[in-house]
Motif scaffolding. Structure first.
Motif, PDB file in Angstrom:
ATOM      1  N   ALA A 185       0.819  -1.217   0.000  1.00  0.00           N
ATOM      2  CA  ALA A 185       0.000   0.000   0.000  1.00  0.00           C
ATOM      3  C   ALA A 185       0.850   1.264   0.000  1.00  0.00           C
ATOM      4  O   ALA A 185       0.320   2.347  -0.254  1.00  0.00           O
ATOM      5  CB  ALA A 185      -0.938  -0.001   1.210  1.00  0.00           C
ATOM      6  N   THR A 186       2.153   1.143   0.277  1.00  0.00           N
ATOM      7  CA  THR A 186       3.032   2.315   0.206  1.00  0.00           C
ATOM      8  C   THR A 186       3.498   2.601  -1.206  1.00  0.00           C
ATOM      9  O   THR A 186       4.046   3.686  -1.465  1.00  0.00           O
ATOM     10  CB  THR A 186       4.266   2.119   1.108  1.00  0.00           C
ATOM     11  N   VAL A 229       6.194   3.075   7.526  1.00  0.00           N
ATOM     12  CA  VAL A 229       5.154   3.426   6.571  1.00  0.00           C
ATOM     13  C   VAL A 229       4.741   4.880   6.716  1.00  0.00           C
ATOM     14  O   VAL A 229       4.566   5.601   5.733  1.00  0.00           O
ATOM     15  CB  VAL A 229       3.940   2.493   6.745  1.00  0.00           C
ATOM     16  N   ARG A 230       4.592   5.334   7.953  1.00  0.00           N
ATOM     17  CA  ARG A 230       4.088   6.698   8.191  1.00  0.00           C
ATOM     18  C   ARG A 230       5.193   7.756   8.176  1.00  0.00           C
ATOM     19  O   ARG A 230       4.931   8.906   7.808  1.00  0.00           O
ATOM     20  CB  ARG A 230       3.365   6.741   9.539  1.00  0.00           C
ATOM     21  N   PHE A 231       6.408   7.407   8.583  1.00  0.00           N
ATOM     22  CA  PHE A 231       7.431   8.435   8.813  1.00  0.00           C
ATOM     23  C   PHE A 231       8.754   8.151   8.121  1.00  0.00           C
ATOM     24  O   PHE A 231       9.770   8.725   8.496  1.00  0.00           O
ATOM     25  CB  PHE A 231       7.676   8.600  10.322  1.00  0.00           C
ATOM     26  N   ARG A 232       8.761   7.281   7.130  1.00  0.00           N
ATOM     27  CA  ARG A 232      10.033   6.975   6.479  1.00  0.00           C
ATOM     28  C   ARG A 232      10.645   8.211   5.820  1.00  0.00           C
ATOM     29  O   ARG A 232      11.848   8.449   5.915  1.00  0.00           O
ATOM     30  CB  ARG A 232       9.830   5.886   5.420  1.00  0.00           C
ATOM     31  N   ALA A 233       9.831   9.014   5.140  1.00  0.00           N
ATOM     32  CA  ALA A 233      10.348  10.195   4.453  1.00  0.00           C
ATOM     33  C   ALA A 233      10.502  11.391   5.383  1.00  0.00           C
ATOM     34  O   ALA A 233      11.210  12.344   5.050  1.00  0.00           O
ATOM     35  CB  ALA A 233       9.441  10.556   3.285  1.00  0.00           C
ATOM     36  N   SER A 234       9.867  11.377   6.551  1.00  0.00           N
ATOM     37  CA  SER A 234       9.958  12.504   7.491  1.00  0.00           C
ATOM     38  C   SER A 234      10.024  11.991   8.925  1.00  0.00           C
ATOM     39  O   SER A 234       9.101  12.224   9.707  1.00  0.00           O
ATOM     40  CB  SER A 234       8.756  13.437   7.317  1.00  0.00           C
ATOM     41  N   LEU A 297      19.567  12.093   8.001  1.00  0.00           N
ATOM     42  CA  LEU A 297      19.807  10.753   7.460  1.00  0.00           C
ATOM     43  C   LEU A 297      18.825  10.429   6.336  1.00  0.00           C
ATOM     44  O   LEU A 297      19.203   9.829   5.320  1.00  0.00           O
ATOM     45  CB  LEU A 297      19.699   9.713   8.567  1.00  0.00           C
ATOM     46  N   ALA A 298      17.558  10.808   6.516  1.00  0.00           N
ATOM     47  CA  ALA A 298      16.557  10.538   5.484  1.00  0.00           C
ATOM     48  C   ALA A 298      16.881  11.295   4.200  1.00  0.00           C
ATOM     49  O   ALA A 298      16.759  10.752   3.094  1.00  0.00           O
ATOM     50  CB  ALA A 298      15.166  10.917   5.999  1.00  0.00           C
ATOM     51  N   ARG A 299      17.297  12.563   4.331  1.00  0.00           N
ATOM     52  CA  ARG A 299      17.652  13.344   3.142  1.00  0.00           C
ATOM     53  C   ARG A 299      18.859  12.731   2.438  1.00  0.00           C
ATOM     54  O   ARG A 299      18.921  12.672   1.207  1.00  0.00           O
ATOM     55  CB  ARG A 299      17.931  14.787   3.527  1.00  0.00           C
ATOM     56  N   THR A 300      19.826  12.265   3.224  1.00  0.00           N
ATOM     57  CA  THR A 300      20.996  11.613   2.634  1.00  0.00           C
ATOM     58  C   THR A 300      20.582  10.342   1.904  1.00  0.00           C
ATOM     59  O   THR A 300      21.068  10.039   0.808  1.00  0.00           O
ATOM     60  CB  THR A 300      22.032  11.280   3.720  1.00  0.00           C
ATOM     61  N   TYR A 301      19.669   9.587   2.497  1.00  0.00           N
ATOM     62  CA  TYR A 301      19.200   8.335   1.900  1.00  0.00           C
ATOM     63  C   TYR A 301      18.519   8.584   0.564  1.00  0.00           C
ATOM     64  O   TYR A 301      18.780   7.909  -0.430  1.00  0.00           O
ATOM     65  CB  TYR A 301      18.239   7.641   2.874  1.00  0.00           C
ATOM     66  N   PHE A 302      17.623   9.560   0.512  1.00  0.00           N
ATOM     67  CA  PHE A 302      16.865   9.801  -0.710  1.00  0.00           C
ATOM     68  C   PHE A 302      17.690  10.530  -1.767  1.00  0.00           C
ATOM     69  O   PHE A 302      17.485  10.326  -2.969  1.00  0.00           O
ATOM     70  CB  PHE A 302      15.602  10.610  -0.398  1.00  0.00           C
ATOM     71  N   GLU A 303      18.639  11.405  -1.364  1.00  0.00           N
ATOM     72  CA  GLU A 303      19.388  12.192  -2.326  1.00  0.00           C
ATOM     73  C   GLU A 303      20.618  11.463  -2.849  1.00  0.00           C
ATOM     74  O   GLU A 303      20.993  11.626  -4.015  1.00  0.00           O
ATOM     75  CB  GLU A 303      19.808  13.526  -1.694  1.00  0.00           C
ATOM     76  N   THR A 309      10.941   9.516  -3.226  1.00  0.00           N
ATOM     77  CA  THR A 309       9.778   9.717  -2.366  1.00  0.00           C
ATOM     78  C   THR A 309       8.482   9.494  -3.129  1.00  0.00           C
ATOM     79  O   THR A 309       7.408   9.688  -2.589  1.00  0.00           O
ATOM     80  CB  THR A 309       9.780  11.148  -1.790  1.00  0.00           C
ATOM     81  N   TYR A 310       8.586   9.109  -4.398  1.00  0.00           N
ATOM     82  CA  TYR A 310       7.412   8.822  -5.203  1.00  0.00           C
ATOM     83  C   TYR A 310       7.732   7.671  -6.151  1.00  0.00           C
ATOM     84  O   TYR A 310       8.887   7.321  -6.377  1.00  0.00           O
ATOM     85  CB  TYR A 310       7.009  10.048  -6.038  1.00  0.00           C
ATOM     86  N   LEU A 311       6.686   7.051  -6.714  1.00  0.00           N
ATOM     87  CA  LEU A 311       6.830   5.976  -7.696  1.00  0.00           C
ATOM     88  C   LEU A 311       5.853   6.238  -8.836  1.00  0.00           C
ATOM     89  O   LEU A 311       4.688   6.556  -8.597  1.00  0.00           O
ATOM     90  CB  LEU A 311       6.551   4.611  -7.054  1.00  0.00           C
TER      91      LEU A 311
END
Length: 339
Positions: A185-186, A229-234, A297-303, A309-311
């Motif tokens: 569902a994510t 699920v709720r806070f992975r990106a933030s 850490l999250a910004r480093t992971y995604f960048e 953050t989207y599909l």
């Protein structure tokens, strides 16, 4: 042309391997799609591996084996089979002969006809003991549905059918195979996840690997899944809320004590509220700082990585025509398109 991969993790199921293979081959005789059966040996200590070798030797065109070095658990074994699968549609089921392979073709048809991404089996007439299996499962299903918001009757049923392009956006760790619908569902819309009643049989050979001890694992995994699920990106929002709540409570208590000391002239040094207020402020600062660190850490992971953050499901128009992740089909090696 679609193709189907059926993934079956096995651990100490020596008496079930060959009957399972026979049942799958009989069920897949009605399949209009090329198919393969992937048997994953999860570090079995009995003769399961020997039986798997026999199954591959008897039908090398359709049966493939993945042998793990040791027992990594059902989730890891399932992920190993998914990684080895080449079908545009992937089905999973248990190797204990309690699922019916004849349900698979019907489920795949519905998945494709209704343009779904996941179809979950529902063992409405479950043939297991009530106190040790069915009752804990019912409670767990309701708890998971309440926490995650994905309403299904039977999260624990291993008989599921997935669209491969969507399933590959999810990686399974720990004991997360119980929460696959929530993870799905994510990466897709909840309305593209449905369930269908399937048949269920009592276990005839071997022993069940589940017991009441899995209840604690489910609770811990549920907490972990809820966070990701709720806070992975933030993640800073999760820790920040706790920090601000503790900090404001501590500051309010300190303000009240300051009024008592300066305005009323009362002694506050011996009051337990003073220590509690200071502790709350310190805890609040720590949680806020933790939130800032996790945001970095999250910004480093995604960048820095390939994660997004989207599909995108598909794109239409423009150079290259239409297509997308949802339209790519992977054909099995050696398969022939039927006309």
């Amino acid at each position: 042309m679609h193709s189907l991969s059926l993934v079956v993790p096995l651990h100490d199921e020596e008496d079930n391997v060959l009957p399972l293979t026979t049942q799958v081959q009989a069920a897949m005789a009605a399949s209009p799609w090329p198919w393969q059966l992937i048997l994953v040996d999860d570090g079995s200590r009995d003769r399961t591996l020997d039986r798997i070798r026999e199954a591959v030797a008897s039908s090398p065109r359709h049966v493939r084996a993945v042998i793990l070095r040791r027992n990594f658990g059902q989730t890891a074994a399932m992920q190993a089979g998914i990684d080895a699968a080449r079908g545009s549609v992937i089905a999973t089921m248990d190797g204990d002969l309690q699922n019916n392979p004849h349900d698979i073709v019907r489920m795949v048809r519905r998945l494709l006809d209704e343009d779904l991404d996941l179809l979950v089996g529902w063992r409405r007439e479950r043939k297991d003991g009530f106190w040790l299996r069915r009752l804990p499962s019912m409670l767990a299903n309701r708890l998971i549905a309440t926490v995650t918001g994905v309403r299904l009757h039977d999260y624990g049923c291993s008989l599921k059918v997935y669209r491969s392009a969507v399933l590959r956006q999810v990686r399974l760790y720990g004991e997360m195979h119980r929460f696959i619908p929530t993870w799905m569902a994510t990466v897709t819309a909840p309305e593209r996840i449905c369930e269908e009643e399937v048949r269920h049989f009592p276990r005839l050979h071997g022993r069940s690997k589940y017991g009441l001890s899995r209840t604690f694992k489910v609770l811990l995994d549920l907490l972990s899944m809820y966070f990701f699920v709720r806070f992975r990106a933030s993640p800073g929002h999760f820790f920040g809320r706790i920090g601000l709540a503790c900090g404001f409570a501590g500051m309010a208590a300190l303000g009240w004590l300051a009024w008592l000391k300066l305005g009323e002239g009362e002694a506050i040094a011996s009051r337990p509220l003073l220590l509690l207020a200071v502790l709350l402020v310190v805890i609040g600062v720590q949680f806020v700082c933790t939130g800032i660190v996790t945001e970095m850490l999250a910004r480093t992971y995604f960048e820095a990585g390939a994660a997004r953050t989207y599909l995108v499901r598909e794109t239409l128009g423009g150079p290259g025509g239409s297509g997308g992740a949802g339209s790519a089909d992977q054909r099995l090696p050696g398969s022939v398109e039927r006309r």
